[in-house]
Write a protein that holds these residues in place. Structure first.
Motif, PDB file in Angstrom:
ATOM      1  N   ASP A 101       0.753  -0.845   0.054  1.00 61.41           N
ATOM      2  CA  ASP A 101       0.230  -0.270   0.022  1.00 61.41           C
ATOM      3  C   ASP A 101       1.403   1.002  -0.513  1.00 61.41           C
ATOM      4  O   ASP A 101       0.911   2.130  -0.401  1.00 61.41           O
ATOM      5  CB  ASP A 101      -1.320   0.363   1.585  1.00 61.41           C
ATOM      6  CG  ASP A 101      -1.705  -0.823   1.299  1.00 61.41           C
ATOM      7  OD1 ASP A 101      -2.357  -1.160   0.343  1.00 61.41           O
ATOM      8  OD2 ASP A 101      -1.939  -1.592   2.747  1.00 61.41           O
ATOM      9  N   VAL A 102       1.857   1.545   0.776  1.00 56.80           N
ATOM     10  CA  VAL A 102       2.766   1.822   0.863  1.00 56.80           C
ATOM     11  C   VAL A 102       3.390   2.647  -0.504  1.00 56.80           C
ATOM     12  O   VAL A 102       3.421   3.806  -0.855  1.00 56.80           O
ATOM     13  CB  VAL A 102       3.729   2.208   2.743  1.00 56.80           C
ATOM     14  CG1 VAL A 102       5.002   2.872   1.966  1.00 56.80           C
ATOM     15  CG2 VAL A 102       2.581   2.108   3.335  1.00 56.80           C
ATOM     16  N   ILE A 103       3.954   1.845  -1.210  1.00 59.98           N
ATOM     17  CA  ILE A 103       4.744   2.028  -2.593  1.00 59.98           C
ATOM     18  C   ILE A 103       4.010   1.949  -3.470  1.00 59.98           C
ATOM     19  O   ILE A 103       4.255   2.823  -4.366  1.00 59.98           O
ATOM     20  CB  ILE A 103       5.352   0.577  -2.491  1.00 59.98           C
ATOM     21  CG1 ILE A 103       6.777   0.701  -3.512  1.00 59.98           C
ATOM     22  CG2 ILE A 103       5.319  -0.634  -2.899  1.00 59.98           C
ATOM     23  CD1 ILE A 103       8.150   0.139  -3.260  1.00 59.98           C
ATOM     24  N   MET A 104       2.717   2.217  -3.462  1.00 60.29           N
ATOM     25  CA  MET A 104       2.084   2.115  -5.017  1.00 60.29           C
ATOM     26  C   MET A 104       0.684   3.316  -3.921  1.00 60.29           C
ATOM     27  O   MET A 104      -0.151   3.855  -4.801  1.00 60.29           O
ATOM     28  CB  MET A 104       0.510   1.242  -4.849  1.00 60.29           C
ATOM     29  CG  MET A 104       0.958  -0.380  -4.440  1.00 60.29           C
ATOM     30  SD  MET A 104       1.899  -0.352  -6.858  1.00 60.29           S
ATOM     31  CE  MET A 104       0.539  -0.073  -7.551  1.00 60.29           C
ATOM     32  N   PRO A 162       8.524  -7.352  -5.748  1.00 59.73           N
ATOM     33  CA  PRO A 162       7.330  -7.138  -7.464  1.00 59.73           C
ATOM     34  C   PRO A 162       6.635  -5.852  -7.842  1.00 59.73           C
ATOM     35  O   PRO A 162       6.105  -6.266  -8.619  1.00 59.73           O
ATOM     36  CB  PRO A 162       6.634  -8.572  -6.811  1.00 59.73           C
ATOM     37  CG  PRO A 162       7.203  -8.631  -5.305  1.00 59.73           C
ATOM     38  CD  PRO A 162       8.452  -7.975  -5.281  1.00 59.73           C
ATOM     39  N   GLU A 163       6.159  -5.061  -6.543  1.00 60.44           N
ATOM     40  CA  GLU A 163       5.309  -3.702  -6.815  1.00 60.44           C
ATOM     41  C   GLU A 163       6.455  -3.062  -7.208  1.00 60.44           C
ATOM     42  O   GLU A 163       5.525  -1.456  -7.591  1.00 60.44           O
ATOM     43  CB  GLU A 163       5.197  -3.527  -5.448  1.00 60.44           C
ATOM     44  CG  GLU A 163       4.525  -4.519  -4.329  1.00 60.44           C
ATOM     45  CD  GLU A 163       5.265  -5.245  -4.041  1.00 60.44           C
ATOM     46  OE1 GLU A 163       4.976  -6.429  -3.288  1.00 60.44           O
ATOM     47  OE2 GLU A 163       6.838  -5.284  -3.949  1.00 60.44           O
ATOM     48  N   TYR A 164       7.716  -2.997  -7.613  1.00 62.80           N
ATOM     49  CA  TYR A 164       8.840  -1.663  -8.427  1.00 62.80           C
ATOM     50  C   TYR A 164       8.112  -1.661  -9.363  1.00 62.80           C
ATOM     51  O   TYR A 164       7.477  -0.121  -9.763  1.00 62.80           O
ATOM     52  CB  TYR A 164      10.122  -2.090  -8.622  1.00 62.80           C
ATOM     53  CG  TYR A 164      10.647  -0.617  -9.169  1.00 62.80           C
ATOM     54  CD1 TYR A 164      11.198  -0.050  -8.910  1.00 62.80           C
ATOM     55  CD2 TYR A 164      11.181  -1.418 -10.777  1.00 62.80           C
ATOM     56  CE1 TYR A 164      11.718   1.242  -9.154  1.00 62.80           C
ATOM     57  CE2 TYR A 164      11.765  -0.161 -11.012  1.00 62.80           C
ATOM     58  CZ  TYR A 164      12.584   0.884 -10.832  1.00 62.80           C
ATOM     59  OH  TYR A 164      13.420   1.999 -10.929  1.00 62.80           O
ATOM     60  N   THR A 165       6.962  -2.160 -11.121  1.00 62.53           N
ATOM     61  CA  THR A 165       7.018  -1.458 -11.689  1.00 62.53           C
ATOM     62  C   THR A 165       5.730  -1.277 -11.471  1.00 62.53           C
ATOM     63  O   THR A 165       5.417   0.678 -12.146  1.00 62.53           O
ATOM     64  CB  THR A 165       6.404  -2.625 -13.039  1.00 62.53           C
ATOM     65  OG1 THR A 165       8.243  -3.166 -12.765  1.00 62.53           O
ATOM     66  CG2 THR A 165       6.970  -1.992 -14.412  1.00 62.53           C
ATOM     67  N   SER A 166       4.749  -1.438 -11.061  1.00 60.16           N
ATOM     68  CA  SER A 166       3.735  -0.571 -10.787  1.00 60.16           C
ATOM     69  C   SER A 166       3.834   0.783  -9.973  1.00 60.16           C
ATOM     70  O   SER A 166       2.781   1.600  -9.458  1.00 60.16           O
ATOM     71  CB  SER A 166       2.479  -1.836 -10.190  1.00 60.16           C
ATOM     72  OG  SER A 166       2.597  -2.883 -10.700  1.00 60.16           O
ATOM     73  N   ALA A 167       4.511   0.534  -9.389  1.00 60.61           N
ATOM     74  CA  ALA A 167       5.317   2.041  -7.907  1.00 60.61           C
ATOM     75  C   ALA A 167       5.272   3.006  -9.155  1.00 60.61           C
ATOM     76  O   ALA A 167       4.849   3.739  -8.840  1.00 60.61           O
ATOM     77  CB  ALA A 167       5.483   1.443  -6.830  1.00 60.61           C
ATOM     78  N   CYS A 188      -0.359   3.944 -22.885  1.00 65.67           N
ATOM     79  CA  CYS A 188       1.252   2.760 -23.746  1.00 65.67           C
ATOM     80  C   CYS A 188       1.178   1.874 -22.653  1.00 65.67           C
ATOM     81  O   CYS A 188       1.718   0.276 -22.691  1.00 65.67           O
ATOM     82  CB  CYS A 188       2.054   3.022 -24.593  1.00 65.67           C
ATOM     83  SG  CYS A 188       1.383   4.321 -25.722  1.00 65.67           S
ATOM     84  N   THR A 189       0.492   2.060 -21.242  1.00 60.52           N
ATOM     85  CA  THR A 189       1.057   1.973 -20.472  1.00 60.52           C
ATOM     86  C   THR A 189       0.338   0.515 -19.193  1.00 60.52           C
ATOM     87  O   THR A 189      -1.158   1.489 -19.116  1.00 60.52           O
ATOM     88  CB  THR A 189       1.933   2.466 -18.999  1.00 60.52           C
ATOM     89  OG1 THR A 189       2.485   3.378 -19.488  1.00 60.52           O
ATOM     90  CG2 THR A 189       2.221   1.182 -17.875  1.00 60.52           C
ATOM     91  N   LEU A 190       0.320  -0.331 -19.621  1.00 61.26           N
ATOM     92  CA  LEU A 190      -1.518  -0.833 -19.050  1.00 61.26           C
ATOM     93  C   LEU A 190      -1.779  -0.655 -17.940  1.00 61.26           C
ATOM     94  O   LEU A 190      -2.893  -0.447 -16.527  1.00 61.26           O
ATOM     95  CB  LEU A 190      -1.066  -2.556 -19.612  1.00 61.26           C
ATOM     96  CG  LEU A 190      -1.531  -3.392 -20.524  1.00 61.26           C
ATOM     97  CD1 LEU A 190      -1.526  -4.424 -20.627  1.00 61.26           C
ATOM     98  CD2 LEU A 190      -2.970  -2.153 -21.894  1.00 61.26           C
ATOM     99  N   GLY A 191      -0.860  -0.450 -16.756  1.00 63.68           N
ATOM    100  CA  GLY A 191      -0.541  -0.464 -15.548  1.00 63.68           C
ATOM    101  C   GLY A 191      -1.692   1.222 -15.013  1.00 63.68           C
ATOM    102  O   GLY A 191      -2.125   0.871 -13.939  1.00 63.68           O
ATOM    103  N   ALA A 192      -1.111   2.224 -16.583  1.00 57.39           N
ATOM    104  CA  ALA A 192      -2.442   3.056 -15.771  1.00 57.39           C
ATOM    105  C   ALA A 192      -3.308   2.791 -16.163  1.00 57.39           C
ATOM    106  O   ALA A 192      -4.214   3.943 -14.547  1.00 57.39           O
ATOM    107  CB  ALA A 192      -1.274   4.027 -16.676  1.00 57.39           C
TER     108      ALA A 192
END
Length: 297
Positions: free
Chosen positions: A154-157, A242-247, A276-280
């Motif tokens: 939660d914090v890193i996101m 594992p959260e790095y890219t999403s963060a 172009c970034t699916l996570g967005a």
């Protein structure tokens, strides 16, 4: 009427780092003096103020000596906030630690309320109440009410809404992660990341209003830009997570939202990249930015 120094309950170490807040520092100190919880030690550190802050502090020294179980006042050359907080950690002897900016205030029940929560929740590494927002004249303008339990993810996101002015932390855990990072301007977020990544504990936000956080007119986009730069640098320390890219995506969406209504050309570039970034598309801040970019002028 001053509180008796003898009190049941753990000792709480409180620090007020002061820098050029002559208009506000007396009110900040008195808010600690007026705490309903008695067993407090207070550390006031003036970090090289060039205004009359030191004079206002000195006027309150006798009252502080009488009120607190332990008290110290340090006047030093300017060293920055994180170094100042680390100096306070070295002096502190409490079970819990709380820092209060010298332009903010806490309500009388803040310490007692958070101590009761932390004593009953041993896995919680830090607890936070909610805040009133106040202006330069100390008028309450709105509130920010929080509620939730926040893990490292939660914090890193950027999902953890935990105002530092309303917080209380376990001192031994603070020390175990090395204290505050002197190489960043977002020392609070860096600390929340360290606390939750190094332990199995969590941060707890509570809806009770316990502090007043001052919003200044100089809280500008330049500061938001600086925060973004420092947050991006901090994230590099977690590149193996594992959260790095999403963060990274969450931070980019936050920046896009923050500039979308005022720096349209730059924001448009951010929009094209994020599109172009699916996570967005999982980030509400992306959609908030789209509204600001295309519908607000």
């Amino acid at each position: 009427m001053l509180l008796e120094k003898e009190s049941a309950g753990p000792l709480v170490s409180m620090c007020i780092p002061v820098y050029n807040h002559q208009k506000f520092v007396e009110r900040s100190i008195r808010s600690v003096i007026n705490q309903s919880y008695a067993n407090i030690e207070l550390i006031i550190i003036d970090d090289g103020s060039s205004d009359l802050s030191r004079s206002f502090i000195q006027d309150l020294l006798p009252l502080c000596e009488q009120r607190f179980v332990r008290f110290t006042y340090i006047a030093q050359e300017n060293q920055g906030l994180s170094t100042t907080l680390n100096t306070a950690l070295e002096w502190s002897q409490g079970k819990y630690f709380s820092a209060l900016a010298s332009d903010d205030c806490i309500l009388p029940e803040k310490t007692e309320f958070l101590i009761q929560y932390l004593e009953s929740q041993p896995d919680c590494v830090a607890a936070f109440g909610s805040i009133y927002l106040i202006d330069d004249e100390s008028r309450r303008t709105s509130t920010r009410i929080g509620s939730g339990r926040y893990s490292f993810r939660d914090v890193i996101m950027l999902k953890a809404q935990v105002p530092a002015a309303a917080g209380m932390l376990r001192l031994d855990t603070l020390r175990s992660v090395g204290g505050f990072n002197t190489n960043t301007r977002v020392e609070d977020w860096d600390m929340w990341l360290k606390l939750t990544s190094a332990t199995n504990g969590y941060l707890q936000a509570l809806p009770e209003l316990v502090a007043e956080y001052r919003q200044h007119a100089e809280n500008t986009l330049k500061q938001l830009d600086l925060m973004y730069e420092h947050q991006m640098k901090i994230l590099q320390d977690y590149c193996e997570c594992p959260e790095y890219t999403s963060a990274i995506t969450a931070l980019e969406c936050t920046r896009f939202r923050n500039i979308a209504s005022v720096r349209k050309k730059e924001a448009l570039g951010n929009f094209l990249k994020l599109s172009c970034t699916l996570g967005a598309y999982k980030e509400i801040r992306f959609y908030q930015g789209v509204i600001h970019l295309f519908l607000k002028w």
